[in-house]
Design a protein around this motif. Structure first.
Motif, short mmCIF file in Angstrom:
data_model
loop_
_atom_site.label_atom_id
_atom_site.label_comp_id
_atom_site.label_asym_id
_atom_site.label_seq_id
_atom_site.Cartn_x
_atom_site.Cartn_y
_atom_site.Cartn_z
N ASP A 1 -2.94 46.69 20.53
CA ASP A 1 -2.71 48.06 20.98
C ASP A 1 -1.25 48.23 21.41
OD1 ASP A 1 -5.33 48.81 20.55
OD2 ASP A 1 -5.96 48.42 22.61
N VAL A 2 -0.65 49.32 20.94
CA VAL A 2 0.75 49.62 21.23
C VAL A 2 0.80 50.88 22.08
CG1 VAL A 2 2.99 50.25 20.25
CG2 VAL A 2 1.57 48.52 19.11
N TYR A 3 1.39 50.80 23.26
CA TYR A 3 1.44 51.91 24.21
C TYR A 3 2.86 52.46 24.27
CZ TYR A 3 -3.03 49.97 25.79
OH TYR A 3 -4.33 49.51 25.85
N ALA A 4 2.99 53.77 24.04
CA ALA A 4 4.31 54.42 24.07
C ALA A 4 4.12 55.91 24.31
CB ALA A 4 5.05 54.18 22.76
N SER A 5 5.20 56.58 24.67
CA SER A 5 5.14 58.02 24.89
C SER A 5 4.96 58.76 23.58
CB SER A 5 6.42 58.50 25.57
OG SER A 5 7.52 58.38 24.68
N ALA A 6 4.53 60.00 23.66
CA ALA A 6 4.37 60.83 22.47
C ALA A 6 5.70 61.00 21.74
CB ALA A 6 3.80 62.20 22.85
N GLY A 7 6.78 61.15 22.50
CA GLY A 7 8.10 61.29 21.89
C GLY A 7 8.52 60.06 21.14
N THR A 8 8.26 58.89 21.71
CA THR A 8 8.59 57.63 21.03
C THR A 8 7.77 57.46 19.77
OG1 THR A 8 9.23 56.54 23.10
CG2 THR A 8 8.55 55.12 21.29
N ILE A 9 6.48 57.73 19.86
CA ILE A 9 5.59 57.57 18.71
C ILE A 9 6.01 58.49 17.57
CG2 ILE A 9 3.23 58.01 17.92
CD1 ILE A 9 2.35 57.00 20.74
N ALA A 10 6.34 59.74 17.89
CA ALA A 10 6.76 60.68 16.86
C ALA A 10 8.10 60.27 16.24
CB ALA A 10 6.86 62.09 17.45
N ALA A 11 9.03 59.84 17.08
CA ALA A 11 10.36 59.46 16.59
C ALA A 11 10.30 58.25 15.67
CB ALA A 11 11.29 59.19 17.76
N ARG A 12 9.36 57.34 15.91
CA ARG A 12 9.22 56.14 15.08
C ARG A 12 8.22 56.33 13.96
NH1 ARG A 12 10.18 52.66 13.24
NH2 ARG A 12 9.51 50.67 14.06
N GLY A 13 7.50 57.45 13.94
CA GLY A 13 6.52 57.69 12.89
C GLY A 13 5.34 56.74 12.96
N LEU A 14 4.94 56.35 14.16
CA LEU A 14 3.82 55.42 14.32
C LEU A 14 2.50 56.18 14.25
CD1 LEU A 14 5.26 53.35 17.32
CD2 LEU A 14 5.22 52.66 14.90
N SER A 15 1.50 55.53 13.68
CA SER A 15 0.18 56.16 13.59
C SER A 15 -0.90 55.09 13.49
CB SER A 15 0.10 57.10 12.38
OG SER A 15 0.28 56.37 11.17
N GLY A 16 -2.14 55.51 13.70
CA GLY A 16 -3.26 54.58 13.61
C GLY A 16 -3.97 54.45 14.94
N HIS A 17 -5.18 53.88 14.91
CA HIS A 17 -6.00 53.83 16.11
C HIS A 17 -5.48 52.86 17.15
CE1 HIS A 17 -7.62 50.28 14.02
NE2 HIS A 17 -8.16 49.92 15.16
N ARG A 18 -4.56 51.98 16.78
CA ARG A 18 -3.97 51.04 17.73
C ARG A 18 -2.79 51.64 18.49
NH1 ARG A 18 -7.26 46.92 19.22
NH2 ARG A 18 -8.34 46.03 17.41
N ILE A 19 -2.34 52.81 18.10
CA ILE A 19 -1.22 53.47 18.76
C ILE A 19 -1.76 54.35 19.88
CG2 ILE A 19 0.81 54.92 18.46
CD1 ILE A 19 0.89 52.25 16.93
#
Length: 235
Positions: A72-90
């Motif tokens: 599981d990878v924990y990050a802010s919504a801004g970080t996730i969007a900026a890196r293009g991360l997706s999936g149930h582990r995000i």
């Protein structure tokens, strides 16, 4: 007992392993996934989670690979969007909204950096120990009580930076960016003076600049101000 182990700490990549003896985490994933696997003796599955402070590659490079590996990878919504991360582990986390990972309670908080939604982290375990982690921020508006461990960026000294600019070793344009994005030794000392350090067992200085820092000086100054054991990550 909290154990904090730097796997990498520089502008080339940042990654830190932390455990309380029961739950293992990684803070930052700014090095190659293969290097993280080697550092963990190829037992990535023992990780309960990864905390990412912001999207810059020297802090998030392996985030997607770790998620694919089942962490599981924990990050802010801004970080996730900026890196293009997706999936149930995000996992999206928010400033000042605590969550639990195994035996850890994690409180994210906002910091000051040139990124979309950067965070620092306050980690508390079930034994009452607390670790504060702050990197890539020129200032911290918060103070913390009951800290036992501090991991904080000490990227540069303003005096060394100005000497390097005067000597032509650093371009003057670097100065305003550093002042608005990274922790100086001077600000670190102010932060430490502002906090209750009575329970602090150790201080880790992170992300020192290759050009604008001095390891021996930084360690000595922090020890003089705090009287605590000081370790310089990656040195």
């Amino acid at each position: 007992m909290i154990q904090f182990r730097p796997l990498a700490s520089s502008s080339a990549g940042n990654c830190y392993h932390v455990t309380d003896g029961r739950t293992e985490l990684i803070i930052e994933a700014g090095i190659r996934f293969t290097d993280i696997r080697k550092a963990l003796d190829f037992r990535v599955s023992r990780l309960a989670g990864v905390l990412i402070s912001h999207e810059h590659m020297d802090h998030s490079r392996a985030a997607a690979d770790l998620a694919k590996a089942g962490v599981d990878v924990y990050a802010s919504a801004g970080t996730i969007a900026a890196r293009g991360l997706s999936g149930h582990r995000i996992k999206v986390i928010e400033p000042k909204k605590q969550f639990t990972v195994g035996t850890w309670t994690v409180l994210p908080f906002d910091v000051e950096h040139d990124a979309e939604q950067p965070l620092g982290f306050l980690l508390a375990n079930q034994d009452g120990e607390k670790l504060v982690f702050i990197t890539d921020s020129y200032y911290c508006r918060y103070t913390f009580s009951g800290l036992t461990h501090i991991a904080i960026e000490a990227n540069y000294s303003l005096a060394i930076l100005d000497e390097n600019i005067a000597a032509g070793r650093v371009h003057p344009a670097m100065r305003p960016r550093l002042l608005r994005s990274h922790f100086s030794l001077e600000n670190v000392l102010d932060f430490l003076r502002a906090n209750d350090l009575s329970r602090v067992e150790e201080i880790h200085l992170l992300h020192l600049s290759d050009q604008n820092s001095d390891e021996a000086l930084f360690r000595r100054r922090v020890q003089e101000v705090t009287g605590k054991p000081v370790y310089v990550a990656g040195r």
